[in-house]
Design an enzyme around this catalytic site. Structure first.
Site, PDB file in Angstrom:
ATOM      1  N   ARG A 150     -67.814  23.865  64.519  1.00  0.00           N
ATOM      2  CA  ARG A 150     -67.623  25.293  64.299  1.00  0.00           C
ATOM      3  C   ARG A 150     -67.775  26.003  65.639  1.00  0.00           C
ATOM      4  NH1 ARG A 150     -71.190  23.361  60.364  1.00  0.00           N
ATOM      5  NH2 ARG A 150     -70.450  23.515  58.203  1.00  0.00           N
ATOM      6  N   LYS A 173     -75.236  24.328  59.886  1.00  0.00           N
ATOM      7  CA  LYS A 173     -75.899  25.285  59.010  1.00  0.00           C
ATOM      8  C   LYS A 173     -77.258  24.745  58.578  1.00  0.00           C
ATOM      9  CE  LYS A 173     -71.628  27.332  57.221  1.00  0.00           C
ATOM     10  NZ  LYS A 173     -70.801  27.608  56.013  1.00  0.00           N
ATOM     11  N   HIS A 245     -61.721  28.972  62.850  1.00  0.00           N
ATOM     12  CA  HIS A 245     -61.871  27.704  62.130  1.00  0.00           C
ATOM     13  C   HIS A 245     -60.609  26.840  62.191  1.00  0.00           C
ATOM     14  CE1 HIS A 245     -65.824  27.666  60.601  1.00  0.00           C
ATOM     15  NE2 HIS A 245     -65.575  27.148  59.422  1.00  0.00           N
ATOM     16  N   ARG A 248     -60.964  23.367  63.614  1.00  0.00           N
ATOM     17  CA  ARG A 248     -61.802  22.555  62.711  1.00  0.00           C
ATOM     18  C   ARG A 248     -60.964  22.060  61.531  1.00  0.00           C
ATOM     19  NH1 ARG A 248     -67.186  21.615  61.074  1.00  0.00           N
ATOM     20  NH2 ARG A 248     -67.666  22.025  58.884  1.00  0.00           N
ATOM     21  N   HIS A 271     -70.577  18.468  56.186  1.00  0.00           N
ATOM     22  CA  HIS A 271     -70.614  19.003  54.827  1.00  0.00           C
ATOM     23  C   HIS A 271     -71.709  18.306  54.032  1.00  0.00           C
ATOM     24  CE1 HIS A 271     -66.108  20.331  55.019  1.00  0.00           C
ATOM     25  NE2 HIS A 271     -66.922  21.216  55.550  1.00  0.00           N
ATOM     26  N   TYR A 280     -59.460  19.223  51.855  1.00  0.00           N
ATOM     27  CA  TYR A 280     -58.498  18.804  52.868  1.00  0.00           C
ATOM     28  C   TYR A 280     -57.556  17.734  52.343  1.00  0.00           C
ATOM     29  CZ  TYR A 280     -61.361  21.402  56.154  1.00  0.00           C
ATOM     30  OH  TYR A 280     -62.033  22.401  56.802  1.00  0.00           O
TER      31      TYR A 280
END
Length: 300
Positions: A150, A173, A245, A248, A271, A280
């Site tokens: 990111r 995150k 993004h 990414r 993730h 995706y």
């Protein structure tokens, strides 16, 4: 407990104990500030006075606002309210959770937009190789595409996070760390930046361990990184929308198109659930369908 004190306690909880980013905490603070103002207009000042009917009325009123709020904004607002009341009930500050029956609005499933390999190559080649700032910009873009980082993760990198030059330590995150490999093109671009550009930039500002520096020697900001991506897209004459993004998304899509396992891509992207990564796979299925329709003699 007074609602303003309850909100402060909840925000401290999500910032310290759950480790949410400053950006996320600020968004929750804005949402809950609006919620408190709405409750105050109705004479509700204590957490024990909030009932399911009041919470439902708030949700209905916000959903019917003009202009209509985006489903994502409404969902985040309701998530903030549910999180607050769930926290108060769990901590024994409130007897019950009045938001328990609140259901978030249904959001349209949006597929991420990825660039083609040719577009990515044009984007990466856009910064000037003869200009120090261009060398820095090329290193940033190459790193974003090579690692799927990111933008916020890239600008927070320290020089020491490039452990051996071949692997990179990213902090995602919730301050979760992950290790990702760095391809040869990105390594070459980073080497050029670290040896030819960063030492000079570092003398222009206060000493900092950050990898990417601005023209005045300060750590590169997210906003500056966004402008670098936009400028490269414009120079590369990419007419489709390019967001922070985009690289990414392109990283993940191109890996899956090349045969990578979805769980490997999940680890590389950081993730927590493979369900997030599986969006995706829909992109690659669409590509397969297009190729089939245009190539098979009896497809149409």
């Amino acid at each position: 407990m007074k609602l303003d004190r309850a909100v402060d306690a909840y925000l401290r909880h999500i910032a310290i104990e759950r480790g949410l980013s400053d950006h996320t905490v600020a968004a929750y603070r804005r949402d809950l500030g609006g919620y408190l103002a709405w409750l105050d207009d109705r004479g509700v000042a204590d957490s024990g006075e909030v009932t399911p009917a009041i919470v439902a009325e708030f949700a209905v009123e916000r959903a019917a606002a003009e202009p209509p709020p985006a489903a994502s904004s409404l969902a985040r607002l309701q998530s903030s309210v549910r999180g607050l009341h769930r926290f108060l009930a769990r901590e024994g500050i409130a007897d019950t959770d009045p938001s328990q029956r609140l259901r978030p609005p249904q959001q349209a499933r949006r597929l991420p937009k990825a660039l083609t390999v040719d577009q990515v190559e044009r984007l990466l080649a856009a910064p000037s190789a003869d200009d120090p700032i261009g060398i820095r910009d090329r290193a940033l873009l190459e790193l974003l595409y090579a690692t799927g980082a990111r933008v916020s993760e890239a600008v927070q990198l320290d020089v020491d996070d490039l452990a051996t030059g071949e692997i990179l330590r990213l902090r995602g995150k919730g301050s979760k760390e992950r290790i990702v490999p760095v391809g040869s093109y990105a390594r070459a671009a980073l080497d050029a930046y670290l040896t030819r550009v960063r030492p000079d930039l570092a003398t222009r500002g206060k000493t900092t361990p950050k990898l990417f520096l601005g023209a005045r020697g300060a750590p590169l900001s997210r906003q500056s990184a966004w402008l670098i991506i936009q400028a490269a897209a414009e120079k590369a004459q990419i007419t489709s929308h390019v967001s922070p993004h985009t690289l990414r998304h392109s990283f993940a899509t191109h890996l899956l198109q090349g045969g990578a396992d979805v769980r490997v891509v999940q680890e590389l992207l950081g993730h927590s659930s493979v369900a997030t990564t599986q969006i995706y796979t829909h992109v690659t299925i669409d590509t397969l369908r297009d190729v089939y329709v245009t190539s098979h003699p009896r497809a149409r």
